[in-house]
Design a protein around this motif. Structure first.
Motif, PDB file in Angstrom:
ATOM      1  N   GLY A 259      26.864  42.482  21.884  1.00 61.39           N
ATOM      2  CA  GLY A 259      27.862  43.296  21.206  1.00 61.39           C
ATOM      3  C   GLY A 259      29.242  43.153  21.821  1.00 61.39           C
ATOM      4  O   GLY A 259      29.480  42.331  22.710  1.00 61.39           O
ATOM      5  N   PRO A 260      30.188  43.958  21.354  1.00 65.14           N
ATOM      6  CA  PRO A 260      31.585  43.803  21.756  1.00 65.14           C
ATOM      7  C   PRO A 260      31.838  43.883  23.258  1.00 65.14           C
ATOM      8  O   PRO A 260      32.833  43.349  23.739  1.00 65.14           O
ATOM      9  CB  PRO A 260      32.281  44.962  21.020  1.00 65.14           C
ATOM     10  CG  PRO A 260      31.412  45.225  19.831  1.00 65.14           C
ATOM     11  CD  PRO A 260      30.006  44.973  20.289  1.00 65.14           C
ATOM     12  N   SER A 261      30.951  44.520  24.012  1.00 62.96           N
ATOM     13  CA  SER A 261      31.158  44.624  25.461  1.00 62.96           C
ATOM     14  C   SER A 261      30.587  43.432  26.226  1.00 62.96           C
ATOM     15  O   SER A 261      30.758  43.345  27.450  1.00 62.96           O
ATOM     16  CB  SER A 261      30.520  45.918  25.990  1.00 62.96           C
ATOM     17  OG  SER A 261      29.113  45.882  25.817  1.00 62.96           O
TER      18      SER A 261
ATOM     19  N   LEU B 120      31.797  35.962  21.047  1.00 69.53           N
ATOM     20  CA  LEU B 120      31.351  35.220  19.870  1.00 69.53           C
ATOM     21  C   LEU B 120      32.054  33.868  19.775  1.00 69.53           C
ATOM     22  O   LEU B 120      31.445  32.871  19.353  1.00 69.53           O
ATOM     23  CB  LEU B 120      31.604  36.040  18.611  1.00 69.53           C
ATOM     24  CG  LEU B 120      30.731  37.287  18.449  1.00 69.53           C
ATOM     25  CD1 LEU B 120      31.211  38.105  17.248  1.00 69.53           C
ATOM     26  CD2 LEU B 120      29.256  36.921  18.288  1.00 69.53           C
ATOM     27  N   ALA B 121      33.313  33.822  20.169  1.00 69.54           N
ATOM     28  CA  ALA B 121      34.040  32.546  20.150  1.00 69.54           C
ATOM     29  C   ALA B 121      33.388  31.540  21.096  1.00 69.54           C
ATOM     30  O   ALA B 121      33.265  30.350  20.776  1.00 69.54           O
ATOM     31  CB  ALA B 121      35.500  32.770  20.544  1.00 69.54           C
ATOM     32  N   ALA B 122      32.945  32.012  22.254  1.00 67.57           N
ATOM     33  CA  ALA B 122      32.267  31.122  23.198  1.00 67.57           C
ATOM     34  C   ALA B 122      30.924  30.679  22.635  1.00 67.57           C
ATOM     35  O   ALA B 122      30.538  29.504  22.744  1.00 67.57           O
ATOM     36  CB  ALA B 122      32.078  31.837  24.536  1.00 67.57           C
ATOM     37  N   ILE B 123      30.208  31.611  22.010  1.00 68.34           N
ATOM     38  CA  ILE B 123      28.901  31.268  21.438  1.00 68.34           C
ATOM     39  C   ILE B 123      29.052  30.210  20.355  1.00 68.34           C
ATOM     40  O   ILE B 123      28.246  29.272  20.263  1.00 68.34           O
ATOM     41  CB  ILE B 123      28.208  32.528  20.889  1.00 68.34           C
ATOM     42  CG1 ILE B 123      27.795  33.443  22.055  1.00 68.34           C
ATOM     43  CG2 ILE B 123      26.999  32.165  20.037  1.00 68.34           C
ATOM     44  CD1 ILE B 123      27.287  34.798  21.635  1.00 68.34           C
ATOM     45  N   ARG B 124      30.091  30.316  19.547  1.00 67.94           N
ATOM     46  CA  ARG B 124      30.283  29.333  18.476  1.00 67.94           C
ATOM     47  C   ARG B 124      30.448  27.927  19.046  1.00 67.94           C
ATOM     48  O   ARG B 124      30.006  26.943  18.445  1.00 67.94           O
ATOM     49  CB  ARG B 124      31.484  29.720  17.618  1.00 67.94           C
ATOM     50  CG  ARG B 124      31.574  28.888  16.350  1.00 67.94           C
ATOM     51  CD  ARG B 124      32.648  29.364  15.423  1.00 67.94           C
ATOM     52  NE  ARG B 124      32.652  28.576  14.198  1.00 67.94           N
ATOM     53  CZ  ARG B 124      33.573  28.663  13.247  1.00 67.94           C
ATOM     54  NH1 ARG B 124      34.560  29.537  13.367  1.00 67.94           N
ATOM     55  NH2 ARG B 124      33.504  27.908  12.170  1.00 67.94           N
TER      56      ARG B 124
ATOM     57  N   ILE C 266      23.414  34.624  15.268  1.00 63.75           N
ATOM     58  CA  ILE C 266      23.511  35.616  16.338  1.00 63.75           C
ATOM     59  C   ILE C 266      22.273  36.505  16.313  1.00 63.75           C
ATOM     60  O   ILE C 266      21.800  36.927  15.267  1.00 63.75           O
ATOM     61  CB  ILE C 266      24.782  36.473  16.187  1.00 63.75           C
ATOM     62  CG1 ILE C 266      26.024  35.607  16.441  1.00 63.75           C
ATOM     63  CG2 ILE C 266      24.774  37.686  17.105  1.00 63.75           C
ATOM     64  CD1 ILE C 266      26.135  35.068  17.850  1.00 63.75           C
ATOM     65  N   VAL C 267      21.783  36.786  17.504  1.00 63.85           N
ATOM     66  CA  VAL C 267      20.677  37.730  17.705  1.00 63.85           C
ATOM     67  C   VAL C 267      21.265  38.922  18.449  1.00 63.85           C
ATOM     68  O   VAL C 267      21.739  38.787  19.580  1.00 63.85           O
ATOM     69  CB  VAL C 267      19.554  37.082  18.531  1.00 63.85           C
ATOM     70  CG1 VAL C 267      18.442  38.095  18.803  1.00 63.85           C
ATOM     71  CG2 VAL C 267      19.008  35.841  17.830  1.00 63.85           C
ATOM     72  N   THR C 268      21.261  40.083  17.807  1.00 58.78           N
ATOM     73  CA  THR C 268      21.877  41.238  18.448  1.00 58.78           C
ATOM     74  C   THR C 268      21.259  42.518  17.916  1.00 58.78           C
ATOM     75  O   THR C 268      20.339  42.496  17.089  1.00 58.78           O
ATOM     76  CB  THR C 268      23.402  41.233  18.245  1.00 58.78           C
ATOM     77  OG1 THR C 268      24.015  42.188  19.127  1.00 58.78           O
ATOM     78  CG2 THR C 268      23.790  41.562  16.810  1.00 58.78           C
TER      79      THR C 268
ATOM     80  N   VAL D  75      31.916  41.768  12.030  1.00 60.62           N
ATOM     81  CA  VAL D  75      32.484  41.201  13.259  1.00 60.62           C
ATOM     82  C   VAL D  75      31.911  39.807  13.500  1.00 60.62           C
ATOM     83  O   VAL D  75      32.628  38.866  13.851  1.00 60.62           O
ATOM     84  CB  VAL D  75      32.184  42.123  14.464  1.00 60.62           C
ATOM     85  CG1 VAL D  75      32.536  41.435  15.777  1.00 60.62           C
ATOM     86  CG2 VAL D  75      32.959  43.434  14.344  1.00 60.62           C
ATOM     87  N   ILE D  76      30.618  39.675  13.282  1.00 59.72           N
ATOM     88  CA  ILE D  76      29.950  38.385  13.485  1.00 59.72           C
ATOM     89  C   ILE D  76      30.410  37.360  12.446  1.00 59.72           C
ATOM     90  O   ILE D  76      30.716  36.209  12.782  1.00 59.72           O
ATOM     91  CB  ILE D  76      28.423  38.580  13.437  1.00 59.72           C
ATOM     92  CG1 ILE D  76      27.970  39.447  14.621  1.00 59.72           C
ATOM     93  CG2 ILE D  76      27.691  37.235  13.436  1.00 59.72           C
ATOM     94  CD1 ILE D  76      26.545  39.957  14.521  1.00 59.72           C
TER      95      ILE D  76
END
Length: 397
Positions: A13-15, A20-24, A31-33, A55-56
């Motif tokens: 999550g956001p914290s 997400l930019a790094a994950i991309r 995404i698994v969240t 957000v995702i």
């Protein structure tokens, strides 16, 4: 050539320091969240789900799998309020389905949903891994938690090893061991106190493995018919570690346990999260063979490796190293994909995530959730992606 596995990455999550930019940039597309800020047992509203989903999506990714919609303890212990919490669980599934998110991972572990004694175990190359050291767990149980029944549950040799280990610790090391063991609460960095943990253990005084399996069957029979109507695939995660600790039963640890799950409520919606790390911590689990027999029920894959030790200890190894033959595992996953394609199933691209990466390089500059570094998991994903491609090219070209 049929579809590749869907490459996903867990995000807290956001914290989460891993953005997400790094994950991309890892090449993952899913995404698994989870909505970790919503207390266990409470309904996930459509507004909260859509907010997280957007957000995702805005980061160019897809919310592929929920991990986890946690199950309230009253369901696990057959408390008086379990019907209320089952209804709330179904309400969350309805809202997730409405938002188009239809794969839900969950577990049925009492109190803690993972346990390690060392979250900074240094490997010879300087990388940091997670470790479960059996003498340390026994030392905590016997001499810090001071659980009365522990003295009956360990062998003489285990108690001797535990005492030797405990006597070697200073105050700071004892505090670190306590913090590590008590940090396994679902989706949070919160750490239980000893008194809080003892209170949770008391809730399971009358719940043995047979009773816990009955309670799981009740839960499945309550929610799976509704999940099937919604097109939601439920996939239970194995116990971590896959054997009893602190007197708590473990009921999702072997092939027979997994069969009990799917037979408790037969349905395409009642399936498995096949975690090669959790199941691989037991030497009597033959993972490739389990995939051959249970493959049609697998809705989600956690791919990681552990190096087992003779006394029941293990540590997180490289994804293609460790005690599990990941090549044989991947080959049987691919053969399962082929079966699905040939039978006309549409779930060929099974979501897969690289589970638990080492801390490597710049990972040490970030306070990530244990096991969820960026570069370590990127390395794991790259290795698994290459393994999948190599096997498919060998088999089908």
């Amino acid at each position: 050539m049929f579809s590749n596995l869907e490459q996903t990455f867990r995000w807290y999550g956001p914290s989460d320091p891993v953005t997400l930019a790094a994950i991309r940039q890892t090449g993952a597309t899913g995404i698994v969240t989870a909505l970790h800020h919503i207390p266990s047992g409470e309904v996930w509203t459509i507004d909260e789900i859509e907010k997280r989903k957007n957000v995702i999506l805005s980061a160019g990714l897809k919310w592929s799998v929920v991990e986890s919609v946690n199950i309230h303890e009253s369901i696990k212990t057959a408390g008086t309020e379990r019907e209320k919490y089952a209804e709330k669980y179904i309400a969350s599934l309805k809202n997730l389905s409405q938002a188009g998110i239809k794969t839900v991972c969950y577990n049925f572990m009492p109190v803690l949903d993972w346990t390690r004694t060392d979250i900074d175990y240094r490997l010879p190359n300087g990388a940091s891994a997670l470790r479960f050291y059996a003498p340390a767990l026994a030392a905590f149980d016997l001499y810090i938690l001071e659980r009365e029944d522990a003295y009956k549950e360990f062998t003489i040799q285990q108690k001797q090893d535990a005492k030797l280990y405990f006597d070697s610790l200073g105050t700071e090391e004892k505090n670190r061991l306590t913090s590590n063991v008590m940090a396994g609460l679902p989706g949070t960095k919160d750490v239980l106190t000893i008194d809080q943990f003892k209170g949770h253990l008391e809730n399971y005084n009358d719940v043995d493995a047979a009773r816990l399996k009955e309670n799981l069957a009740w839960f499945l029979q309550a929610i799976i018919p509704e999940a099937e109507k919604l097109g939601v695939k439920m996939c239970i995660h194995p116990d971590d570690p896959p054997f009893p600790i602190f007197g708590l039963p473990r009921i999702i640890s072997t092939e027979n346990d997994l069969l009990d799950v799917v037979n408790a409520a037969p349905s395409p919606s009642n399936g498995l999260t096949f975690c090669t790390g959790s199941l691989g911590a037991r030497a009597d689990n033959n993972l490739p063979r389990m995939i051959e027999r249970l493959g049609k029920h697998i809705h989600f894959l956690h791919l990681r490796n552990v190096q087992r030790e003779a006394d029941g200890s293990f540590y997180e190894a490289d994804h293609l190293g460790g005690s599990t033959d990941m090549c044989a595992v991947m080959k049987n996953i691919i053969l399962e994909q082929k079966k699905r394609m040939d039978s006309g199933r549409d779930d060929i691209a099974i979501p897969m995530r690289p589970d638990h990466g080492h801390k490597l390089l710049d990972d040490f500059n970030y306070n990530t959730f244990p096991g969820y570094s960026a570069i370590g998991r990127l390395k794991g994903l790259a290795e698994l992606r290459g393994l999948e491609m190599g096997i498919k090219n060998t088999l089908y070209q």
